[in-house]
Design a protein around this motif. Structure first.
Motif, mmCIF file in Angstrom:
data_model
loop_
_atom_site.group_PDB
_atom_site.id
_atom_site.type_symbol
_atom_site.label_atom_id
_atom_site.label_comp_id
_atom_site.label_asym_id
_atom_site.label_seq_id
_atom_site.Cartn_x
_atom_site.Cartn_y
_atom_site.Cartn_z
ATOM 1 N N THR A 60 1.234 -1.435 -0.042
ATOM 2 C CA THR A 60 -0.171 0.075 -0.273
ATOM 3 C C THR A 60 1.116 1.575 0.020
ATOM 4 O OG1 THR A 60 -1.433 -0.975 1.055
ATOM 5 C CG2 THR A 60 -1.739 2.048 1.272
ATOM 6 N N PHE A 61 0.541 2.841 -0.592
ATOM 7 C CA PHE A 61 1.252 4.005 -1.233
ATOM 8 C C PHE A 61 -0.091 4.302 -0.817
ATOM 9 C CE2 PHE A 61 3.317 0.806 -4.021
ATOM 10 C CZ PHE A 61 5.126 1.033 -3.340
ATOM 11 N N PHE A 71 8.429 9.686 -9.484
ATOM 12 C CA PHE A 71 8.120 8.931 -7.732
ATOM 13 C C PHE A 71 7.603 7.261 -7.544
ATOM 14 C CE2 PHE A 71 8.626 8.241 -3.582
ATOM 15 C CZ PHE A 71 9.522 7.173 -3.087
ATOM 16 N N ILE A 72 6.364 8.085 -7.485
ATOM 17 C CA ILE A 72 5.547 7.112 -7.108
ATOM 18 C C ILE A 72 4.939 5.871 -8.251
ATOM 19 C CG2 ILE A 72 2.702 7.910 -8.327
ATOM 20 C CD1 ILE A 72 2.820 6.757 -5.193
ATOM 21 N N LEU A 73 5.674 6.408 -9.800
ATOM 22 C CA LEU A 73 5.534 5.100 -11.117
ATOM 23 C C LEU A 73 6.588 4.918 -10.630
ATOM 24 C CD1 LEU A 73 4.296 4.051 -13.236
ATOM 25 C CD2 LEU A 73 5.894 5.836 -14.751
ATOM 26 N N ARG A 74 7.818 5.289 -10.324
ATOM 27 C CA ARG A 74 8.987 4.609 -9.691
ATOM 28 C C ARG A 74 8.478 3.087 -8.936
ATOM 29 N NH1 ARG A 74 13.714 9.688 -10.352
ATOM 30 N NH2 ARG A 74 13.623 8.538 -12.614
ATOM 31 N N CYS A 75 7.684 3.174 -7.404
ATOM 32 C CA CYS A 75 7.674 2.534 -6.831
ATOM 33 C C CYS A 75 6.665 1.538 -7.125
ATOM 34 C CB CYS A 75 6.676 3.503 -5.976
ATOM 35 S SG CYS A 75 7.991 4.656 -4.695
ATOM 36 N N LEU A 76 5.425 1.932 -8.275
ATOM 37 C CA LEU A 76 4.735 1.068 -9.081
ATOM 38 C C LEU A 76 5.444 -0.068 -9.386
ATOM 39 C CD1 LEU A 76 1.759 3.225 -10.025
ATOM 40 C CD2 LEU A 76 1.403 1.842 -8.008
ATOM 41 N N ILE A 99 -2.072 11.415 -9.945
ATOM 42 C CA ILE A 99 -1.893 9.785 -9.213
ATOM 43 C C ILE A 99 -2.179 8.965 -10.360
ATOM 44 C CG2 ILE A 99 -2.375 8.657 -7.961
ATOM 45 C CD1 ILE A 99 0.292 10.818 -7.913
ATOM 46 N N ARG A 100 -3.837 9.309 -10.569
ATOM 47 C CA ARG A 100 -3.954 8.149 -11.563
ATOM 48 C C ARG A 100 -4.080 8.020 -12.793
ATOM 49 N NH1 ARG A 100 -9.311 6.968 -9.137
ATOM 50 N NH2 ARG A 100 -10.093 9.023 -7.954
ATOM 51 N N MET A 101 -3.162 9.235 -13.405
ATOM 52 C CA MET A 101 -2.835 9.057 -14.570
ATOM 53 C C MET A 101 -1.671 7.742 -14.817
ATOM 54 S SD MET A 101 -3.088 13.358 -15.938
ATOM 55 C CE MET A 101 -1.639 12.382 -17.462
ATOM 56 N N ASP A 105 -0.561 4.670 -16.409
ATOM 57 C CA ASP A 105 0.725 4.652 -18.055
ATOM 58 C C ASP A 105 1.133 3.240 -16.706
ATOM 59 O OD1 ASP A 105 0.502 6.937 -18.744
ATOM 60 O OD2 ASP A 105 1.541 7.926 -17.258
ATOM 61 N N PHE A 106 0.993 3.268 -15.639
ATOM 62 C CA PHE A 106 2.181 1.795 -14.848
ATOM 63 C C PHE A 106 1.379 0.446 -15.188
ATOM 64 C CE2 PHE A 106 1.515 -1.358 -11.494
ATOM 65 C CZ PHE A 106 2.251 -2.284 -11.554
ATOM 66 N N THR A 107 -0.249 0.605 -15.435
ATOM 67 C CA THR A 107 -1.129 -0.734 -16.344
ATOM 68 C C THR A 107 -0.818 -1.302 -17.216
ATOM 69 O OG1 THR A 107 -3.148 0.436 -16.165
ATOM 70 C CG2 THR A 107 -2.562 -0.303 -13.951
ATOM 71 N N GLN A 108 -0.595 -0.154 -18.530
ATOM 72 C CA GLN A 108 -0.372 0.072 -19.923
ATOM 73 C C GLN A 108 1.342 -0.698 -19.525
ATOM 74 O OE1 GLN A 108 -0.848 3.545 -21.589
ATOM 75 N NE2 GLN A 108 -3.170 3.280 -21.615
ATOM 76 N N MET A 109 2.283 -0.284 -18.853
ATOM 77 C CA MET A 109 3.609 -0.751 -19.312
ATOM 78 C C MET A 109 3.712 -1.828 -18.766
ATOM 79 S SD MET A 109 4.746 3.348 -17.362
ATOM 80 C CE MET A 109 7.263 2.595 -17.694
ATOM 81 N N ALA A 110 3.038 -2.493 -17.267
ATOM 82 C CA ALA A 110 3.306 -3.562 -16.795
ATOM 83 C C ALA A 110 2.518 -5.092 -17.287
ATOM 84 C CB ALA A 110 3.488 -3.414 -15.500
#
Length: 338
Positions: A60-61, A71-76, A99-101, A105-110
């Motif tokens: 949890t963040f 930073f939060i993207l790197r944490c994800l 943050i939602r954006m 981005d994360f869900t598209q990348m991972a």
């Protein structure tokens, strides 16, 4: 380490008592089954987890309007690679739109990450990918195909002056990164879950080898991207035909070394891996010749040509690193040398 003596009961059964503290912490009751897994080094793993479900881990963040987006993207990404199966972002008030954006981005990348629950104050991301459905070998093969294609197409873009092809190579770098993250995640999952290691038929040592090789292939993809970037805006004329031919020849050598390295990985051939490393010196000589010839051109052109030559050389050297990783693994596995 606790030392306990093996005893014999019933005349033929060997038994050893289990630590009471471990029994209590694992919440094991009388007549509960436990799993026994024989490790490669001969040790015996005792586990209360006997089902085939993957280990569930949550992270949890806490975020707010001042949270750094990068930073939060790197944490994800780090939580994904670490093997967390559920990632939650929460805020005391409304989640900031930026943050939602970053979550999108994360869900598209991972690979395998999807938002399964979303409210005004929180987002819950879950891993929907079954690790055993993505064997290491398949992902490594896909990475190798992508990296090789990026290298070849970047040189073709240089030769033909095809800017669109060069830009396509640059875009493909994200695909290689995604697969490298997946390999890193799979390796962490195998290291943390002996049952998964058994189901995937991959030892922790082999998982680490795949992880190291995936990192190297990702860097090879980076150099394909670097060649593509250097080729954009570099005008080829008839006067440059000689050096372009030299670059093409060096690129062919580098591709051959890479292909042989990947072949030795999947064939587990230690002699091929060793022989492949010897060809790196030939590529280095070709790169030096290109760099010397590049001095005949203006500064901007020479800089671009030397950068391309350096990347081709690095692709060959990284391929040699793959071979060294293979040799290290096979020696560790005590593979016989014929």
């Amino acid at each position: 380490m606790e030392i306990r003596k093996v005893q014999i009961t019933g005349g033929s059964s060997y038994i050893v008592s289990l630590p009471k503290e471990w029994i209590k912490s694992s919440k094991i009751a009388k007549n509960d089954p436990v799993g026994l897994i024989v490790q490669q080094d001969g040790t015996l793993l005792v586990t209360p987890k006997i089902d085939v479900e993957a280990v569930q881990r949550e992270k949890t963040f806490q975020v707010n309007a001042t949270t750094d987006q990068i930073f939060i993207l790197r944490c994800l990404i780090s939580a994904y690679i670490a093997g967390y199966t559920v990632i939650t972002l929460t805020a005391q008030g409304r989640l900031p739109p930026k943050i939602r954006m970053r979550v999108r981005d994360f869900t598209q990348m991972a690979i395998g990450q999807e938002v399964v629950e979303e409210t005004e104050t929180s987002i819950r991301i879950k891993d929907l990918l079954n690790p055993s459905e993505m064997p290491f070998q398949n992902t490594i093969r896909r990475m190798a195909v992508l990296a090789r294609g990026m290298h070849q197409d970047s040189v073709e873009a240089l030769k033909s002056g095809n800017t669109a092809l060069a830009e396509d190579v640059i875009a493909r770098d994200n695909d290689v990164d995604r697969l490298q993250w997946l390999i890193a995640r799979q390796a962490n999952l195998v290291l943390n879950d002996a049952n998964l290691s058994r189901r995937m038929n991959v030892s922790p040592q082999m998982a680490l080898t795949y992880f190291l090789i995936a990192r190297i292939i990702e860097r090879i993809g980076d150099h394909g991207t670097r060649i593509a970037r250097s080729s954009i805006g570099l005008t080829m004329t008839d006067q440059k035909c000689d050096i372009i031919t030299m670059i093409d020849d060096a690129s062919t050598t580098a591709s051959s070394i890479f292909d042989r390295a990947i072949e030795s990985l999947f064939s587990q051939d230690i002699k091929t891996a060793n022989a492949t490393i010897q060809h790196v010196e030939d590529l280095e000589e070709q790169a030096r010749a290109i760099n010397t010839h590049a001095l005949d051109y203006d500064a901007a052109t020479a800089t671009a040509l030397v950068s391309i030559s350096d990347s081709i050389r690095r692709i060959g050297e990284y391929s040699g690193d793959i071979c060294e990783s293979i040799i290290n693994h096979l020696i560790h596995e005590e593979t016989p040398i014929h």
